[in-house]
Motif scaffolding. Sequence first.
Motif, short mmCIF file in Angstrom:
data_model
loop_
_atom_site.label_atom_id
_atom_site.label_comp_id
_atom_site.label_asym_id
_atom_site.label_seq_id
_atom_site.Cartn_x
_atom_site.Cartn_y
_atom_site.Cartn_z
N SER A 285 -12.93 29.93 22.29
CA SER A 285 -11.80 30.43 23.11
C SER A 285 -10.59 30.48 22.20
CB SER A 285 -11.55 29.37 24.21
OG SER A 285 -10.28 29.79 25.09
N ASN B 296 -11.03 30.47 30.68
CA ASN B 296 -12.26 29.66 30.19
C ASN B 296 -13.34 30.30 30.91
OD1 ASN B 296 -10.90 27.81 28.51
ND2 ASN B 296 -10.67 26.24 30.12
N ARG C 112 -17.11 25.91 22.91
CA ARG C 112 -16.29 26.78 23.81
C ARG C 112 -14.96 26.90 23.74
NH1 ARG C 112 -18.98 26.11 29.37
NH2 ARG C 112 -17.98 24.00 28.86
N ILE D 280 -19.75 34.15 26.73
CA ILE D 280 -20.68 33.30 25.56
C ILE D 280 -22.12 33.30 26.28
CG2 ILE D 280 -21.39 30.86 25.15
CD1 ILE D 280 -18.27 30.43 24.50
N THR E 11 -16.63 31.67 28.90
CA THR E 11 -17.70 31.05 29.21
C THR E 11 -18.69 32.36 29.77
OG1 THR E 11 -16.84 28.98 30.05
CG2 THR E 11 -18.90 29.59 30.80
#
Length: 143
Positions: free
Chosen positions: A38, A12, A34, A19, A16
Amino acid sequence: MAERPEDLNLPNAVITRIIKEALPDGVNISKEARSAISRAASVFVLYATSCANNFAMKGKRKTLNAGDVLSAMEEMEFQRFVAPLKESLEVYRREQKGKKEARKDKDKKADSEEQDKSREEDNDDDDERMEEEEPNDEEEVDN
């Protein structure tokens, strides 16, 4: 292989960061979005890996290489990514070559310094031996 489908997801924190780098400042993203990105990224990586593996198998190899990945991208109809990937690959190869040459130069320098130090020690040893072999005026005895 992974025991659970969740084990195949990308971390993650990595998602993140990617992004945040892709979006302009001040734009937020929900946890759901998100998570969806993913999962989509993980599916894409698995699919690209599977396609690249097919090219490696056709070549009777067990190791995927950059050419396999580039061929997979074309097969998956992502031709527009092939040129940027090739450029990134060339940059990576140049960096690796530079690092390898720097390591070689460093090793050569270290070897040269070791040889110089060894020569100095040999010279010191020779000097000590010569001093021991020189006749000493105090020790001379007349027969």
